[in-house]
Design an enzyme around this catalytic site. Structure first.
Site, mmCIF file in Angstrom:
data_model
loop_
_atom_site.group_PDB
_atom_site.id
_atom_site.type_symbol
_atom_site.label_atom_id
_atom_site.label_comp_id
_atom_site.label_asym_id
_atom_site.label_seq_id
_atom_site.Cartn_x
_atom_site.Cartn_y
_atom_site.Cartn_z
ATOM 1 N N ARG A 30 0.852 -1.184 0.000
ATOM 2 C CA ARG A 30 0.000 0.000 0.000
ATOM 3 C C ARG A 30 0.892 1.240 0.000
ATOM 4 O O ARG A 30 2.014 1.212 0.516
ATOM 5 C CB ARG A 30 -0.911 0.013 1.218
ATOM 6 C CG ARG A 30 -1.828 -1.199 1.334
ATOM 7 C CD ARG A 30 -2.611 -1.188 2.645
ATOM 8 N NE ARG A 30 -3.496 -2.342 2.764
ATOM 9 C CZ ARG A 30 -3.157 -3.496 3.333
ATOM 10 N NH1 ARG A 30 -1.927 -3.635 3.841
ATOM 11 N NH2 ARG A 30 -4.017 -4.499 3.405
ATOM 12 N N LYS A 52 -1.982 -2.546 8.034
ATOM 13 C CA LYS A 52 -3.160 -2.132 8.785
ATOM 14 C C LYS A 52 -3.178 -2.799 10.157
ATOM 15 O O LYS A 52 -2.812 -3.956 10.310
ATOM 16 C CB LYS A 52 -4.433 -2.503 8.016
ATOM 17 C CG LYS A 52 -4.640 -1.687 6.744
ATOM 18 C CD LYS A 52 -5.961 -2.043 6.081
ATOM 19 C CE LYS A 52 -6.220 -1.157 4.874
ATOM 20 N NZ LYS A 52 -7.504 -1.492 4.213
ATOM 21 N N HIS A 108 -2.469 3.260 -6.031
ATOM 22 C CA HIS A 108 -2.911 1.961 -5.513
ATOM 23 C C HIS A 108 -3.073 0.947 -6.641
ATOM 24 O O HIS A 108 -3.021 -0.257 -6.405
ATOM 25 C CB HIS A 108 -4.234 2.135 -4.762
ATOM 26 C CG HIS A 108 -4.533 1.033 -3.799
ATOM 27 N ND1 HIS A 108 -3.798 0.827 -2.643
ATOM 28 C CD2 HIS A 108 -5.473 0.061 -3.820
ATOM 29 C CE1 HIS A 108 -4.292 -0.215 -1.984
ATOM 30 N NE2 HIS A 108 -5.299 -0.702 -2.681
ATOM 31 N N ARG A 119 -0.473 -1.614 -7.000
ATOM 32 C CA ARG A 119 -0.679 -2.786 -6.128
ATOM 33 C C ARG A 119 -1.630 -3.775 -6.803
ATOM 34 O O ARG A 119 -1.413 -4.985 -6.764
ATOM 35 C CB ARG A 119 -1.232 -2.303 -4.792
ATOM 36 C CG ARG A 119 -1.627 -3.383 -3.790
ATOM 37 C CD ARG A 119 -1.958 -2.700 -2.466
ATOM 38 N NE ARG A 119 -2.758 -3.509 -1.555
ATOM 39 C CZ ARG A 119 -2.261 -4.355 -0.660
ATOM 40 N NH1 ARG A 119 -0.953 -4.530 -0.596
ATOM 41 N NH2 ARG A 119 -3.051 -5.025 0.159
ATOM 42 N N HIS A 174 -3.457 -9.300 3.130
ATOM 43 C CA HIS A 174 -4.898 -9.398 3.300
ATOM 44 C C HIS A 174 -5.230 -10.346 4.450
ATOM 45 O O HIS A 174 -4.665 -11.436 4.538
ATOM 46 C CB HIS A 174 -5.570 -9.924 2.032
ATOM 47 C CG HIS A 174 -5.656 -8.913 0.940
ATOM 48 N ND1 HIS A 174 -5.874 -9.241 -0.390
ATOM 49 C CD2 HIS A 174 -5.560 -7.549 0.960
ATOM 50 C CE1 HIS A 174 -5.905 -8.136 -1.124
ATOM 51 N NE2 HIS A 174 -5.712 -7.114 -0.333
ATOM 52 N N TYR A 211 -8.982 -10.500 -7.521
ATOM 53 C CA TYR A 211 -7.994 -10.410 -8.586
ATOM 54 C C TYR A 211 -8.063 -11.606 -9.529
ATOM 55 O O TYR A 211 -7.569 -11.521 -10.649
ATOM 56 C CB TYR A 211 -6.588 -10.296 -7.982
ATOM 57 C CG TYR A 211 -6.407 -9.029 -7.190
ATOM 58 C CD1 TYR A 211 -6.328 -7.799 -7.823
ATOM 59 C CD2 TYR A 211 -6.356 -9.043 -5.803
ATOM 60 C CE1 TYR A 211 -6.182 -6.624 -7.105
ATOM 61 C CE2 TYR A 211 -6.217 -7.878 -5.064
ATOM 62 C CZ TYR A 211 -6.134 -6.676 -5.727
ATOM 63 O OH TYR A 211 -6.003 -5.514 -5.006
#
Length: 302
Positions: free
Chosen positions: A149, A173, A248, A251, A274, A283
């Site tokens: 990110r 995150k 982004h 990514r 993730h 994806y």
């Protein structure tokens, strides 16, 4: 803790201090809860124990009529569920009124991404040998090579990257750490950038050597998310036919190209950081779309 404002303040403190949520996330929670509190105030509901699912339905229906996107409604409902779960843990409620509502169904958007030849054209268009051209090339090479990110990228220090091993330790995150792999093309660009940078001594307004951020601005300070967007936009304009997308999307390109190349979905999940495999699975749809497009362009009877 019956007062709504007091309860909201306690929830936001808990998110910041205990859960380690980012400032941006806590600010978003605050805005979503403020909107609900304002609505409840108009209906004379000031006690958390008095909130019913019907109040939440009325509020959400009104927001939908005013044009709030379904994705924003879903985010708000997720926030409210977390808020009332917190009040249950604190012994203020026994039942979560937000759990009686269903998340609005919404189509999953296909992530925007560049094809490999477009990424190559973008990166190879940055051929200058001055420090800032070398920084821009290293920055975009790293974003694409590691799939991180933008916020993770600009938060890196030089010490977080091992160019010999081809790895970087990023902080994602929720304060979660993970190692990512950095390909040899990105390593070559970063070596050139760091070598050129070593000849510069950056100092702050107090005359002290600036922090050792990996990617710095012209004053030696850390790049911001907005700075990265400006850098990408600058170089996109120099490549004919290249569409404007956000940083982004590099990514997204990283994940799509790995899956197109046969990478295992769970490996890609780990590299992206993730928490859920379902987040990574979007994806695979992008990859199938790419295969279908190539088929229809190449097959004589498609």
């Amino acid at each position: 803790m019956n007062g709504l404002d007091f309860a909201v303040d306690a929830f936001l403190r808990e998110r910041t201090m205990t859960r380690g949520s980012s400032n941006r996330t806590v600010e978003a929670y605050g805005r979503d809860l403020e909107a609900l509190v304002n609505f409840l105030g108009q209906t004379s509901v000031v006690d958390v124990k008095a909130i019913r699912p019907s109040h939440l339905r009325s509020f959400m229906a009104g927001e939908l009529e005013r044009g709030l996107a379904k994705s924003s409604l879903a985010r708000r409902l997720s926030c409210y569920r977390s808020f009332f779960d917190f009040l249950i843990r604190e012994g203020e409620l026994e039942v979560n009124p937000a759990r009686a509502l269903s998340l609005p169904k919404q189509p999953k958007p296909v992530p925007s991404f560049y094809y490999p030849e477009e990424v190559k054209a973008l990166l190879e268009s940055i051929s200058g040998t001055d420090l800032w051209s070398l920084r821009d090339r290293a920055l975009l090479e790293f974003l694409y090579a590691a799939g991180v990110r933008v916020s993770e990228c600009v938060g890196l220090d030089v010490s977080d990257v091992s160019l010999q091993e081809g790895t970087a330790l990023v902080f994602g995150k929720g304060g979660k750490e993970r190692y990512v792999v950095v390909g040899h093309k990105a390593i070559e660009s970063m070596v050139r950038y760091l070598d050129a940078r070593s000849a510069h001594v950056f100092v702050d307004s107090n005359g002290k050597v600036a922090a050792q951020a990996l990617f710095v601005n012209r004053r030696g300070g850390r790049l911001t998310d907005r700075s990265v967007r400006r850098i990408l936009d600058l170089h996109i304009r120099r490549v004919a036919g290249l569409s404007h997308i956000s940083p982004h999307a590099l990514r997204h390109s990283f994940a799509t190209h790995l899956l197109d190349g046969g990478a295992d979905l769970r490996v890609v999940q780990e590299l992206l950081g993730h928490a859920s495999l379902s987040t990574t699975q979007i994806y695979t749809h992008t990859s199938r779309d790419r295969l279908a497009q190539v088929y229809h362009q190449a097959h004589p009877r498609a």
